[in-house]
Design an enzyme around this catalytic site. Structure first.
Site, PDB file in Angstrom:
ATOM      1  N   ASN A 152       0.852  -1.195   0.000  1.00  0.00           N
ATOM      2  CA  ASN A 152       0.000   0.000   0.000  1.00  0.00           C
ATOM      3  C   ASN A 152       0.884   1.240   0.000  1.00  0.00           C
ATOM      4  O   ASN A 152       2.008   1.217   0.500  1.00  0.00           O
ATOM      5  CB  ASN A 152      -0.873   0.008   1.262  1.00  0.00           C
ATOM      6  N   ASP A 259      -1.987  21.535   9.870  1.00  0.00           N
ATOM      7  CA  ASP A 259      -2.638  20.521   9.038  1.00  0.00           C
ATOM      8  C   ASP A 259      -3.348  21.161   7.839  1.00  0.00           C
ATOM      9  O   ASP A 259      -3.229  22.363   7.593  1.00  0.00           O
ATOM     10  CB  ASP A 259      -3.535  19.583   9.865  1.00  0.00           C
TER      11      ASP A 259
HETATM   12  C1  FMN Z   1       0.690  15.909   1.411  1.00  0.00           C
HETATM   13  C2  FMN Z   1      -0.149  14.916   2.153  1.00  0.00           C
HETATM   14  C3  FMN Z   1       0.114  14.654   3.493  1.00  0.00           C
HETATM   15  C4  FMN Z   1      -0.633  13.719   4.201  1.00  0.00           C
HETATM   16  N1  FMN Z   1      -0.309  13.425   5.485  1.00  0.00           N
HETATM   17  C5  FMN Z   1      -0.955  12.427   6.150  1.00  0.00           C
HETATM   18  C6  FMN Z   1      -0.533  12.032   7.460  1.00  0.00           C
HETATM   19  O1  FMN Z   1       0.386  12.596   8.033  1.00  0.00           O
HETATM   20  N2  FMN Z   1      -1.196  11.011   8.040  1.00  0.00           N
HETATM   21  C7  FMN Z   1      -2.227  10.350   7.442  1.00  0.00           C
HETATM   22  O2  FMN Z   1      -2.745   9.400   8.009  1.00  0.00           O
HETATM   23  N3  FMN Z   1      -2.668  10.726   6.211  1.00  0.00           N
HETATM   24  C8  FMN Z   1      -2.036  11.743   5.550  1.00  0.00           C
HETATM   25  N4  FMN Z   1      -2.441  12.105   4.281  1.00  0.00           N
HETATM   26  C9  FMN Z   1      -3.642  11.493   3.697  1.00  0.00           C
HETATM   27  C10 FMN Z   1      -3.439  10.087   3.176  1.00  0.00           C
HETATM   28  O3  FMN Z   1      -2.156   9.769   2.776  1.00  0.00           O
HETATM   29  C11 FMN Z   1      -4.365   9.860   1.989  1.00  0.00           C
HETATM   30  O4  FMN Z   1      -5.656  10.201   2.354  1.00  0.00           O
HETATM   31  C12 FMN Z   1      -4.366   8.458   1.462  1.00  0.00           C
HETATM   32  O5  FMN Z   1      -5.149   8.453   0.329  1.00  0.00           O
HETATM   33  C13 FMN Z   1      -4.923   7.413   2.369  1.00  0.00           C
HETATM   34  O6  FMN Z   1      -4.799   6.223   1.656  1.00  0.00           O
HETATM   35  P1  FMN Z   1      -5.501   4.845   2.098  1.00  0.00           P
HETATM   36  O7  FMN Z   1      -6.916   4.971   1.666  1.00  0.00           O
HETATM   37  O8  FMN Z   1      -4.701   3.854   1.328  1.00  0.00           O
HETATM   38  O9  FMN Z   1      -5.359   4.697   3.565  1.00  0.00           O
HETATM   39  C14 FMN Z   1      -1.714  13.059   3.563  1.00  0.00           C
HETATM   40  C15 FMN Z   1      -1.987  13.328   2.223  1.00  0.00           C
HETATM   41  C16 FMN Z   1      -1.230  14.249   1.532  1.00  0.00           C
HETATM   42  C17 FMN Z   1      -1.539  14.501   0.092  1.00  0.00           C
END
Ligand code: FMN
Length: 448
Positions: A152, A259
């Site tokens: 993932n 954030d």
């Molecule tokens: C620049 C950026 C920073 C992010 N930082 C975090 C973070 O620190 N922690 C987190 O859980 N998600 C963070 N996210 C959101 C997730 O990475 C994102 O929603 C992702 O699609 C989740 O994927 P999943 O559905 O496979 O869990 C961030 C997204 C971006 C674009």
């Protein structure tokens, strides 16, 4: 997608540095050759220049260069792929639907240099703001794996707390959090310095078990390579890779940090990331990303638009476009354009949108004569086509976004509201349409 004609060989050379070189040749990046500190100075200059890309050649505390503001707008992302902005949603949708496994290489740019002695102070991890808890990786794409679900890709910010230790923010419910809950500790590779196919694929939310590297490869062919100390396939072209392990039950204070909503996040106890190996390109460039600012917003919101689009279309609505609006932190607000064919299309579209993006708090559905990128047009439609007692969908105390300061602390419970701003199909009173003026060419009425 059809107009993206890269071959695998060309794709391999589209490392971030080559893209920066291209921007430089076209005078589209600001170059700074005086010494600058990774502590506050780089972030401050990026903020002053936003959305213009910048590269910092001499960083006081590090041998490495830093670049930032590279993908702050949809236009910059469309430009990278060589497509129009309106083609982004169809291109992403196609890539999500037609995933393809990337080719593997043993000769990966990201492993040109292998550092056995891990010292995070060697790399220019930025301190973005005075109140930050420490230096932060903000553009880190995390590759992780689970015995049942496979690989993932996610983003997780990480705050440095030692020479080889970081604490990383893992939102509950994310795939990576599931992996941690199932396994207790998980091997990871934090990849920093990526081009948009990797960044966008990491930010998509697809079913658990889908390896988002396959989405990246469908967006534009990439190569992957085996990490050095962990059993993971990682993007071969990343500028830096931090390999190691994240521990669910070993925790430390994470934050404060800004954030997505541009507000300061609370300090939480979050999992420790132990860094065991750093690899990088010989001339690696660190990728900075300002938290809460436009690059964060565009990478967060844009990859959700195809999902919302699909969920609205699945309700049988003729959906034309979806905009997760920047004013709503590119996360909490959605504007949808439809071609209305049935009286209940607006409400169906609202239900579809809330299903496609669980963090959405307010959603508006507009007719096809409204420009959903123009705030004045949207307000005009709300003023002239909406009645609160008939056209509003209220979802009381639903789970919302952990990012919304107004959601109930701890539970994330929130009230979601949908606005059906479409005009009725059968008009009884005044017309809902903007009156047209005659189209005239003023020059025809001057003699000189
Ligand atoms: C620049 C950026 C920073 C992010 N930082 C975090 C973070 O620190 N922690 C987190 O859980 N998600 C963070 N996210 C959101 C997730 O990475 C994102 O929603 C992702 O699609 C989740 O994927 P999943 O559905 O496979 O869990 C961030 C997204 C971006 C674009």
């Amino acid at each position: 997608m059809d107009n993206i004609l890269w071959t695998v060989k060309e794709a391999c050379v589209m490392i971030l540095e080559n893209y920066i070189r291209k921007l430089s040749k076209e005078n589209r990046i600001e170059r700074f050759d005086k010494k600058i500190s990774r502590n506050l100075e780089i972030a401050g200059v990026l903020k002053a220049l936003e959305p213009t890309p910048a590269i910092f050649e001499k960083v006081k505390e590090s041998e490495f260069r830093v670049a930032g503001n590279l993908f702050c707008t949809k236009e910059q992302i469309a430009d990278y792929f060589g497509i129009k902005t309106e083609d982004i949603i169809p291109t992403l949708t196609k890539a999500i639907e037609n995933r393809s496994p990337p080719e593997a290489t043993k000769d990966a740019p990201c492993q040109e240099v292998i550092r056995d002695d891990v010292n995070l102070d060697d790399i220019p991890i930025l301190v973005h703001n005075e109140m930050d808890g420490g230096p932060y990786i903000s553009a880190g794409v995390v590759v992780a794996s689970d015995p049942e679900f496979g690989q993932n890709l996610d983003f997780h910010r990480a705050m440095q707390i030692g020479k080889d230790r970081m604490v990383t923010r893992v939102v509950r419910g994310r795939d990576f959090h599931k992996f941690l809950e199932r396994n207790g500790e998980v091997d990871v590779a934090y990849c920093i310095g990526n081009t948009p196919e990797i960044l966008i694929a990491a930010a998509t939310s697809v079913e658990t078990g889908v390896d988002e590297l396959e989405i990246a490869n469908a967006l534009r062919p990439i190569m992957v390579t085996k990490a050095k100390t962990v059993d993971l396939m990682i993007p071969a072209d990343s500028e830096f890779v931090l390999e190691g392990r994240v521990f669910l039950e070993e925790k430390a204070d994470e934050g404060p940090f800004i954030d997505l909503t541009e507000t300061v996040d609370v300090i939480r106890q979050e999992p420790i990331f132990e860094v065991k190996k750093i690899t990088h390109r010989k001339t690696a460039i660190w990728q900075g990303l300002l938290p809460g600012r436009s690059e964060h917003k565009v990478l967060m919101g844009m990859p959700r638009e195809p999902t919302v689009f699909r969920k609205v279309a699945e309700r049988g609505v003729d959906v034309l476009d979806v905009n997760i609006t920047p004013g709503g932190a590119s996360w909490l607000h959605i504007a949808i354009k439809i071609r209305k064919r049935n009286e209940d299309d607006g409400i169906k579209a609202l239900e579809g949108a809330f299903g496609g993006h669980r963090s959405a708090k307010h959603v508006w559905v507009y007719d096809d004569d409204i420009d959903i990128y123009n705030e004045q047009d949207r307000e005009w439609a709300l003023a002239t086509r909406f009645q609160g007692d008939e056209d509003m969908l209220i979802k009381d105390r639903e789970p919302g976004s952990s990012l919304d300061p107004s959601a109930e602390p701890g539970t994330k419970l929130t009230t979601k509201i949908g606005f059906d701003v479409t005009k009725p199909l059968v008009v009884k009173g005044k017309s809902f349409d903007r009156a047209e003026f005659p189209k005239m060419d003023p020059s025809k009425f001057r003699s000189d």
